[in-house]
Design a protein around this motif. Sequence first.
Motif, mmCIF file in Angstrom:
data_model
loop_
_atom_site.group_PDB
_atom_site.id
_atom_site.type_symbol
_atom_site.label_atom_id
_atom_site.label_comp_id
_atom_site.label_asym_id
_atom_site.label_seq_id
_atom_site.Cartn_x
_atom_site.Cartn_y
_atom_site.Cartn_z
ATOM 1 N N LEU A 70 -30.934 38.895 -3.177
ATOM 2 C CA LEU A 70 -30.367 37.585 -3.516
ATOM 3 C C LEU A 70 -30.110 37.426 -5.009
ATOM 4 N N GLY A 71 -30.432 38.450 -5.787
ATOM 5 C CA GLY A 71 -30.222 38.348 -7.223
ATOM 6 C C GLY A 71 -31.154 37.362 -7.899
ATOM 7 N N ILE A 72 -32.370 37.220 -7.355
ATOM 8 C CA ILE A 72 -33.352 36.275 -7.888
ATOM 9 C C ILE A 72 -34.409 37.042 -8.677
ATOM 10 N N ARG A 73 -34.833 36.463 -9.807
ATOM 11 C CA ARG A 73 -35.886 37.081 -10.609
ATOM 12 C C ARG A 73 -37.072 36.120 -10.698
ATOM 13 N N PRO A 74 -37.961 36.178 -9.729
ATOM 14 C CA PRO A 74 -39.088 35.242 -9.711
ATOM 15 C C PRO A 74 -40.107 35.556 -10.806
ATOM 16 N N LYS A 75 -40.740 34.504 -11.302
ATOM 17 C CA LYS A 75 -41.791 34.685 -12.307
ATOM 18 C C LYS A 75 -43.130 35.007 -11.652
ATOM 19 N N LYS A 76 -43.315 34.507 -10.439
ATOM 20 C CA LYS A 76 -44.547 34.742 -9.703
ATOM 21 C C LYS A 76 -44.218 35.322 -8.332
ATOM 22 N N ASN A 77 -45.152 36.070 -7.761
ATOM 23 C CA ASN A 77 -44.952 36.609 -6.421
ATOM 24 C C ASN A 77 -46.301 36.687 -5.712
ATOM 25 N N LEU A 78 -46.302 37.264 -4.521
ATOM 26 C CA LEU A 78 -47.535 37.326 -3.742
ATOM 27 C C LEU A 78 -48.633 38.129 -4.439
ATOM 28 N N ASP A 230 -18.356 46.522 7.468
ATOM 29 C CA ASP A 230 -18.354 46.931 6.060
ATOM 30 C C ASP A 230 -18.577 45.751 5.122
ATOM 31 N N LYS A 231 -18.334 44.535 5.612
ATOM 32 C CA LYS A 231 -18.550 43.349 4.781
ATOM 33 C C LYS A 231 -20.017 43.186 4.418
ATOM 34 N N VAL A 232 -20.913 43.709 5.255
ATOM 35 C CA VAL A 232 -22.349 43.647 4.950
ATOM 36 C C VAL A 232 -22.631 44.443 3.683
ATOM 37 N N ARG A 233 -22.091 45.653 3.619
ATOM 38 C CA ARG A 233 -22.285 46.499 2.437
ATOM 39 C C ARG A 233 -21.668 45.863 1.207
ATOM 40 N N GLN A 234 -20.469 45.286 1.354
ATOM 41 C CA GLN A 234 -19.825 44.623 0.227
ATOM 42 C C GLN A 234 -20.647 43.440 -0.271
ATOM 43 N N ALA A 235 -21.238 42.697 0.660
ATOM 44 C CA ALA A 235 -22.067 41.550 0.280
ATOM 45 C C ALA A 235 -23.313 42.006 -0.477
ATOM 46 N N VAL A 236 -23.929 43.103 -0.023
ATOM 47 C CA VAL A 236 -25.121 43.632 -0.689
ATOM 48 C C VAL A 236 -24.801 43.978 -2.146
ATOM 49 N N LYS A 237 -23.635 44.553 -2.393
ATOM 50 C CA LYS A 237 -23.235 44.882 -3.759
ATOM 51 C C LYS A 237 -23.095 43.634 -4.628
ATOM 52 N N LYS A 238 -22.726 42.528 -4.002
ATOM 53 C CA LYS A 238 -22.594 41.258 -4.723
ATOM 54 C C LYS A 238 -23.932 40.534 -4.854
#
Length: 295
Positions: A70-78, A230-238
Motif C-alpha cells: 500500500l506504500g505505507i511507512r508506519p512508525k509502529k508495528n506489531l 495482468d492488471k494485478v501486477r500493474q497495480a502492485v507496481k503502483k
Amino acid sequence: MVENMLQDQASGLRRLTQPSLTKVISVTGGKGGVGKSNVSLGMAICMARQGKKVMVLDADLGLANVDVMLGIRPKKNLGHVLAGECELKDAIVEGPHGIKIIPATSGTQKMAELTHAQHIGLIRAFGSLEDEMDVLIIDTAAGISDMVVSFSRAAQDVVVVVCDEPTSITDAYALIKLLSKEHQVQRFKVVANMVRSYREGRELFAKLTLVTERFLNVSLELVACVPLDDKVRQAVKKQKIVVDAFPRSPAALALSSLANKALTWPLPKSPTGHLEFFVERLLNRSDISGEPFLE
C-alpha cells in the motif's frame, strides 16, 4: 398497546447497549505466492467502499508486506506492541478508503517464532480496542506454523486461497487437515485464484475436494474464482490494490463480488469455547440479551 410499546422500547435499549459484533475472516493458503494479501486487501477496500469499518491485520509476523503493497511507512508495528513499547491501538495506521491496518515487521526471525502464549495475548489484545469495527481480516503467513493455526482457529471464517499448482493444492490440503483434525475447524471457504476461466476454477476446486472428501470430515465451499489478470501486477507496481487501481478489471470485479458475499456470512450465535477474536463482545452481548445473539 402500552405493553407492546414498552417491549419495543426495551428491545431498542438492548440494541443500544449491546456491543456490536465484528466479523473475523482469516485469509490463508498454506503456500506463499498464491495471492493472499491481494485477496485480503481487495476484500477490505471493497467492504470499506460500502461504508463498513474494516481492519486488516498483517499476521505474517516475520515477512510483512501489507504496508509495502500500500506504500505505507508506519512508525509502529506489531513488533513494538509485543516488545511492550506501545499498545495495539498505537500501531494502527490508515489505508485507502479509511481501512485500518495493523502492520507487522519484516526480516525479524524472533517475530516468526512467537510462543503460543504470545499468540493468545495478541488475540486478546483486540478486545481492548475502543473503536468498533464491522470486519477484521487476518492476512496470515504462508505455511502451517503455530501462528497461522492460532489466528485461523480464532476467526469465524477461514478462507483458503489456492492456485492451480500442485504445491498450492498439496499445501492447502495440509493446512485444512491440520486445522480439522487437531483444532476442530470443519468449514472452509475456498478462493480459486489466478485462474484462466471459471471452469478452470471449478476444476481446481474439484482437485482439492477430491482429497478432502476421501480423507477428511470437512465442508468446503468455493466462494470465488479470481481470474489471472495482468492488471494485478500493474497495480502492485503502483503500490495499489487492483480494486483501487483498476476497479473494472476482471480480478477487481471478482474480488468485489467476494467482498459482497463475505458480508452476508452469518455471525456466530454464541462463543465456540476456544480462543476467539473479540470473544468478550460476544459474551457480553449474550449476557445482556439473555440469549445468544442472532444476526
